[in-house]
Design a protein around this motif. Structure first.
Motif, mmCIF file in Angstrom:
data_model
loop_
_atom_site.group_PDB
_atom_site.id
_atom_site.type_symbol
_atom_site.label_atom_id
_atom_site.label_comp_id
_atom_site.label_asym_id
_atom_site.label_seq_id
_atom_site.Cartn_x
_atom_site.Cartn_y
_atom_site.Cartn_z
ATOM 1 N N SER A 1 12.309 -30.467 21.766
ATOM 2 C CA SER A 1 13.570 -31.137 21.454
ATOM 3 C C SER A 1 14.158 -30.559 20.176
ATOM 4 C CB SER A 1 13.318 -32.640 21.272
ATOM 5 O OG SER A 1 12.561 -32.872 20.094
ATOM 6 N N LYS A 2 15.369 -30.965 19.880
ATOM 7 C CA LYS A 2 15.971 -30.599 18.599
ATOM 8 C C LYS A 2 15.219 -31.342 17.490
ATOM 9 C CE LYS A 2 20.570 -29.965 20.627
ATOM 10 N NZ LYS A 2 20.148 -30.150 22.032
ATOM 11 N N ARG A 3 14.975 -30.666 16.379
ATOM 12 C CA ARG A 3 14.185 -31.256 15.296
ATOM 13 C C ARG A 3 14.941 -31.218 13.970
ATOM 14 N NH1 ARG A 3 8.300 -28.363 16.525
ATOM 15 N NH2 ARG A 3 7.891 -29.418 18.520
ATOM 16 N N ILE A 4 14.958 -32.350 13.293
ATOM 17 C CA ILE A 4 15.595 -32.479 11.987
ATOM 18 C C ILE A 4 14.556 -32.981 11.004
ATOM 19 C CG2 ILE A 4 17.358 -33.697 10.646
ATOM 20 C CD1 ILE A 4 18.904 -33.965 13.374
ATOM 21 N N PHE A 5 14.360 -32.256 9.913
ATOM 22 C CA PHE A 5 13.404 -32.650 8.888
ATOM 23 C C PHE A 5 14.169 -33.232 7.707
ATOM 24 C CE2 PHE A 5 10.673 -32.004 5.199
ATOM 25 C CZ PHE A 5 9.439 -32.452 5.668
ATOM 26 N N VAL A 6 13.932 -34.506 7.392
ATOM 27 C CA VAL A 6 14.641 -35.171 6.295
ATOM 28 C C VAL A 6 13.776 -35.121 5.044
ATOM 29 C CG1 VAL A 6 15.682 -37.315 5.485
ATOM 30 C CG2 VAL A 6 15.853 -36.685 7.911
ATOM 31 N N SER A 7 14.314 -34.475 4.010
ATOM 32 C CA SER A 7 13.628 -34.406 2.726
ATOM 33 C C SER A 7 14.597 -34.857 1.639
ATOM 34 C CB SER A 7 13.121 -32.984 2.449
ATOM 35 O OG SER A 7 12.247 -32.971 1.332
ATOM 36 N N ALA A 8 14.164 -34.766 0.383
ATOM 37 C CA ALA A 8 14.992 -35.265 -0.712
ATOM 38 C C ALA A 8 14.661 -34.521 -1.992
ATOM 39 C CB ALA A 8 14.787 -36.770 -0.904
ATOM 40 N N THR A 9 15.463 -34.764 -3.012
ATOM 41 C CA THR A 9 15.240 -34.133 -4.303
ATOM 42 C C THR A 9 14.078 -34.774 -5.055
ATOM 43 O OG1 THR A 9 16.938 -35.590 -5.220
ATOM 44 C CG2 THR A 9 17.631 -33.374 -4.583
ATOM 45 N N ASN A 10 13.639 -35.947 -4.618
ATOM 46 C CA ASN A 10 12.513 -36.635 -5.257
ATOM 47 C C ASN A 10 12.138 -37.825 -4.377
ATOM 48 O OD1 ASN A 10 10.577 -37.535 -7.189
ATOM 49 N ND2 ASN A 10 11.856 -36.762 -8.848
ATOM 50 N N THR A 11 11.215 -38.641 -4.857
ATOM 51 C CA THR A 11 10.882 -39.869 -4.148
ATOM 52 C C THR A 11 11.911 -40.949 -4.474
ATOM 53 O OG1 THR A 11 9.048 -41.389 -3.637
ATOM 54 C CG2 THR A 11 9.411 -40.846 -5.957
ATOM 55 N N ARG B 1 -0.339 -25.842 1.043
ATOM 56 C CA ARG B 1 1.017 -26.129 1.511
ATOM 57 C C ARG B 1 1.720 -27.188 0.666
ATOM 58 N NH1 ARG B 1 -2.383 -26.275 5.818
ATOM 59 N NH2 ARG B 1 -2.187 -24.600 7.367
ATOM 60 N N MET B 2 3.032 -27.024 0.593
ATOM 61 C CA MET B 2 3.926 -28.022 0.014
ATOM 62 C C MET B 2 4.747 -28.633 1.151
ATOM 63 S SD MET B 2 3.493 -27.968 -3.306
ATOM 64 C CE MET B 2 2.945 -26.934 -4.659
ATOM 65 N N MET B 3 5.453 -29.712 0.844
ATOM 66 C CA MET B 3 6.283 -30.358 1.869
ATOM 67 C C MET B 3 7.326 -29.396 2.436
ATOM 68 S SD MET B 3 6.178 -33.314 3.328
ATOM 69 C CE MET B 3 5.039 -34.031 2.134
ATOM 70 N N ILE B 4 7.788 -28.453 1.631
ATOM 71 C CA ILE B 4 8.802 -27.506 2.084
ATOM 72 C C ILE B 4 8.275 -26.599 3.202
ATOM 73 C CG2 ILE B 4 8.247 -25.691 0.405
ATOM 74 C CD1 ILE B 4 11.298 -25.241 0.117
ATOM 75 N N ASP B 5 6.960 -26.518 3.359
ATOM 76 C CA ASP B 5 6.393 -25.701 4.429
ATOM 77 C C ASP B 5 6.497 -26.372 5.797
ATOM 78 O OD1 ASP B 5 5.449 -23.470 2.838
ATOM 79 O OD2 ASP B 5 3.987 -24.870 2.007
ATOM 80 N N LEU B 6 6.713 -27.686 5.822
ATOM 81 C CA LEU B 6 6.746 -28.390 7.109
ATOM 82 C C LEU B 6 7.964 -28.060 7.968
ATOM 83 C CD1 LEU B 6 5.214 -31.926 6.442
ATOM 84 C CD2 LEU B 6 4.135 -29.841 7.300
ATOM 85 N N PRO B 7 9.182 -27.987 7.417
ATOM 86 C CA PRO B 7 10.300 -27.637 8.310
ATOM 87 C C PRO B 7 10.131 -26.276 8.975
ATOM 88 C CG PRO B 7 11.026 -27.731 6.003
ATOM 89 C CD PRO B 7 9.673 -28.344 6.072
ATOM 90 N N ARG B 8 9.536 -25.322 8.285
ATOM 91 C CA ARG B 8 9.286 -24.034 8.939
ATOM 92 C C ARG B 8 8.235 -24.192 10.038
ATOM 93 N NH1 ARG B 8 10.706 -19.330 7.398
ATOM 94 N NH2 ARG B 8 10.844 -19.836 5.186
ATOM 95 N N HIS B 9 7.172 -24.936 9.732
ATOM 96 C CA HIS B 9 6.122 -25.139 10.727
ATOM 97 C C HIS B 9 6.674 -25.824 11.975
ATOM 98 C CE1 HIS B 9 2.150 -26.021 12.397
ATOM 99 N NE2 HIS B 9 2.610 -27.230 12.648
ATOM 100 N N PHE B 10 7.550 -26.810 11.775
ATOM 101 C CA PHE B 10 8.102 -27.569 12.899
ATOM 102 C C PHE B 10 9.326 -26.908 13.535
ATOM 103 C CE2 PHE B 10 6.216 -31.409 10.603
ATOM 104 C CZ PHE B 10 5.179 -31.556 11.498
ATOM 105 N N HIS B 11 9.789 -25.777 12.979
ATOM 106 C CA HIS B 11 11.029 -25.137 13.451
ATOM 107 C C HIS B 11 12.184 -26.151 13.410
ATOM 108 C CE1 HIS B 11 8.723 -21.638 14.678
ATOM 109 N NE2 HIS B 11 7.906 -22.425 15.363
ATOM 110 N N ALA B 12 12.295 -26.821 12.276
ATOM 111 C CA ALA B 12 13.289 -27.889 12.113
ATOM 112 C C ALA B 12 14.373 -27.474 11.124
ATOM 113 C CB ALA B 12 12.608 -29.165 11.623
ATOM 114 N N GLU C 1 10.574 -37.328 9.046
ATOM 115 C CA GLU C 1 10.764 -37.665 7.628
ATOM 116 C C GLU C 1 9.585 -37.191 6.798
ATOM 117 O OE1 GLU C 1 10.658 -41.529 4.864
ATOM 118 O OE2 GLU C 1 12.128 -41.680 6.486
ATOM 119 N N GLY C 2 9.889 -36.445 5.749
ATOM 120 C CA GLY C 2 8.868 -35.972 4.835
ATOM 121 C C GLY C 2 8.416 -37.064 3.879
ATOM 122 N N ALA C 3 7.547 -36.674 2.946
ATOM 123 C CA ALA C 3 7.056 -37.594 1.906
ATOM 124 C C ALA C 3 7.448 -37.021 0.548
ATOM 125 C CB ALA C 3 5.539 -37.750 2.000
ATOM 126 N N GLY C 4 8.202 -37.807 -0.227
ATOM 127 C CA GLY C 4 8.646 -37.310 -1.532
ATOM 128 C C GLY C 4 9.643 -36.182 -1.389
#
Length: 226
Positions: free
Chosen positions: A2-12, A128-139, A115-118
């Motif tokens: 499916s289409k994938r969207i990774f939601v992250s933020a500048t902080n928690t 790994r950092m959280m920023i590695d997840l969108p690449r892993h998920f192709h999001a 949705e990411g964490a922090g």
């Protein structure tokens, strides 16, 4: 997939969960079956609060998700409210664990909000950092930023991290009622620097469209490079 969207933020505590629930509604109104996924949630004692909020929001639009449980939506639940690296005592995390869970959700939807964490540079494990997840998920990433004093610096740092990593993204400002000085002390720079400025609450439909357009263009580019 499916289409994938990774939601992250500048902080928690910037508004990832709030933004994700609005995005569930916006994408659903576009006729899409929306799923949600939170790979890691820390600070979980009884139930995963952010994951449960996401799950209930998605269920209200996509009843097919009723075959899942909250444990399907939040794969790794940790009690200490800290970065995953610390909350998980530095243990290595096998990302294939997340892939299996995501596949189960994707079978019931057209698009999934992850949705990411922090923030983006939160450590997951030693590798790994959280920023590695969108690449892993192709999001495609939706970066949520704040409107407090300092938002210019925080926003530009996160955008720079995404661009350095060559990750496709859309970003938006989650302004709160107490951010009374934003229009004077921060917005003029954003208007000068960027062509489009999205506000999470009032522009969520436009954000949803921009994300889908970015997914389409990213997929086309990926096909051309194969």
């Amino acid at each position: 997939m499916s289409k994938r969207i990774f939601v992250s933020a500048t902080n928690t505590n910037i508004g990832k969960t709030y933004t994700s629930t609005l995005l569930v509604g916006a994408l659903s109104r576009m006729g899409l079956r929306v799923g949600v996924y939170k790979p890691i949630e820390t600070g979980v004692t009884a139930i995963a609060p952010d994951g449960n909020t996401l799950f209930q929001a998605a269920l209200s639009f996509n009843p097919e998700l009723a075959s899942l449980t909250l444990n399907d939506i939040v794969t790794l639940q940790l009690p200490l409210p800290a970065a995953p690296f610390i909350a998980n005592e530095g243990k290595k995390i096998d990302l294939s664990f997340f892939d299996a869970a995501l596949a189960k959700i994707e079978a019931l939807c057209d698009v999934v909000i992850i949705e990411g964490a922090g923030g983006l540079m939160v450590p997951i494990d030693d590798d790994r950092m959280m920023i590695d997840l969108p690449r892993h998920f192709h999001a495609v990433t939706l970066l949520v930023t704040h409107c407090n004093l300092g938002c210019i610096n925080d926003t530009l740092l996160s955008i720079n991290a995404l661009e350095t990593a060559a990750l496709p993204y859309v970003w938006g400002l989650n302004c709160r009622s107490e951010d009374t000085d934003f229009e004077i002390v921060s917005l003029p720079y954003f208007n000068h620097r960027f062509e489009n400025i999205y506000r999470i609450e009032k522009d969520i439909d436009a954000i949803a469209k921009a994300l889908l357009d970015t997914i389409s263009s990213t997929n086309e580019e990926r096909l051309c490079n194969t």
